[in-house]
Structure formats: structure tokens, C-alpha cells
Design a protein around this motif. Sequence first.
Motif: not given
Length: 332
Positions: A113-134
Motif C-alpha cells: 500500500n505504498v502510494t508515495e515515496l517520502e524518499y527515493a535513495v540512490a546509494t550510487h549510480l550503478h545500473a543494479d541500483h538505479i536501473g529500475g528507478y525510471p
Amino acid sequence: MAGKPKKNTTPNQGNSKNNIIYAIVVIVLCAVALFAGRQEQQQQEQTNSLQIFDGEIPQNDNFTISDAEFQVHMIDVGQGDSILVMADGQAMLIDAAESKASSAIISYLQAQNVTELEYAVATHLHADHIGGYPKVMGAVKPKNVIESICPESILPTTQTYEKYLKAIEESGAKYQALKAGDTFTLGNASITVLAPISEHASSLNNTSLVLRVQYDDVVCIFTGDMELPEEKTLVASSVEMPENFLKADFLKAGHHGSDTSSGADFLAKVQPEYVGISCGVDNKYGHPAQSTLEHLKAYTDEVHITAEEGDIVFLYDADTRQKKIVTSGKGE
Ligand SMILES: [Zn+2]
């Protein structure tokens, strides 16, 4: 013996009516005194039992996810990281794994039931951490996007990074790059950025934003892919921190359980009670390393791996001050 006359302690013998009244008064007074004494004893017993209860929290672990004010969900995303932290109903997502994991993450957030993220954190810029964000940011809007400060010389030039930047812009979220010592809150949880401390990291892994999240006196440390050099810097800088500041109930082991992380000095400071490792089944990197597992198991038997157990959920129930790990198991 003659001498002083005896003090007359008996009531007037001649007045039997008075005697009866006197006897009744004595009996009533005794009854009142006995009743009051019993009540006091009962109150004392109650106080005693309360004192005993205060010190002894019942050790049943029947509480469920809905009882837990503070929750950490290491989502089973294959090789990568995506961790949902919930405090008093507010949500923070730490990383969003690879692009191909985005629909699994979105489904997981919806199921919680998460409809909004207070924070979206990207620990670092590798694809296995930010790839799903878009895609994740397209489905569940973030209010804030948080990153570490990355030296320009190692900023990625990948398409994944370009898409990630575009998604932040389109989401309308407030964007912040944080540094060690910065703090923010999520519900009643207080969050401190522990690393990166080095400003000239030569690898993206060592730019990982390391977060210390505290709810009541329960502490979790999320390490991204921090490796040994940055762990050493963090341990060295811990002399400036409050005592036992790095000691944690739950540790997200660095870099998917690789032997490039979870060094002896760092673990000696953290002394984790529960550990979560996020990695894919039969991944090509051999994560987690056997040696790392052995180092971790020197501190706890509660080492959990997404590749083996599916989603790993750490729960804390503030009412009873109990904590535990539950896992989803691997589906078909
Ligand atoms: Zn990684």
C-alpha cells in the motif's frame, strides 16, 4: 502489694449498655483496619507484578507486519539492491535494482500500500541500483530523491544514468546530494548519513551513500556497495561519533556479500544481530563470498540471503519492543 492505686483500665462496670456500644465500636474499627490492610496488600501485590512485567517483556513473536511500526523489506530483485524502509507508514526506497526488476518492485510497493515515496535513495549510480528507478518513479512518485556527492571524474556516461536523470526531472521530486553527517527523518526514525566520507573515491562503489536509520533504540545500517577502503575510513572516523554509533541490530551487508566488503574492523564496530544480503541466484560474481558469510556468522546465525529466501523482512514492534525477520521463501 500496696502502693499506688491501680489505674482503672476497665470500663464502668455499672453501665452494660455502654459496654456493648464500646465492643461494637472496637469490632467495627478492627474490621475497618483489617480491610484497609488487605487493600494495601493487594495494591502492593499489583505494584510488584507491574514492576516485574516492566522488566520482562514477553518473548512470544506473534506480532505481524501490520503490528510493526518499523519495517525493512529487502525485496528479492535478483542481482541488485532494492530495500523498502517503512517507519510509521512513511516509505523510503533505497535503490531500485536493475531495469528488469522494476515491475517486481512496483508490485511489491503496491502490495504494501505504498502510494508515495517520502524518499527515493540512490546509494550510487550503478545500473543494479538505479536501473529500475525510471519505471518505479513513474508508478510511485517520490517527494525527494537523495544521492551521494559523486566526483565528476567518475560520473557514469551510461544510458541507464541518462534515463535515471530524466526520470527525476519528470517526477518533480526535490533532489538532494547528501554528505556524511547530514540527517533527516522518516516518521519517527532518525537517519544519519555515515558515508561517503572520502571526497575523491576512485570507484563508484565507494561513493555509496551509507545510511544509519534509528527507530527507538533499534539501529539499521544500509551500506550500498561500500568496499573495504571506505569501510576503513568510516571506522577511523567513528572515534568522532557517539559511543557505539556503528553498532547495529540489522546490517545490509555491503556489495551483495562480496569479499570486497564486510571487513573485520567494520564488522567489529557493527556487531550485527541480523544481516541481509541481496544477490541473484547463481550470479556470475559468486556473491555472497563464502569467506564473508563466515565473517558474518561469527556475529550472528541470522544471516539471510534473498537468493535463497526471497524477500527478507526485518520487523520491529514498538509496543512490545520485539524484532524479528520473516522471509517470503522462493516462489515457483
Ligand atoms: Zn551493486
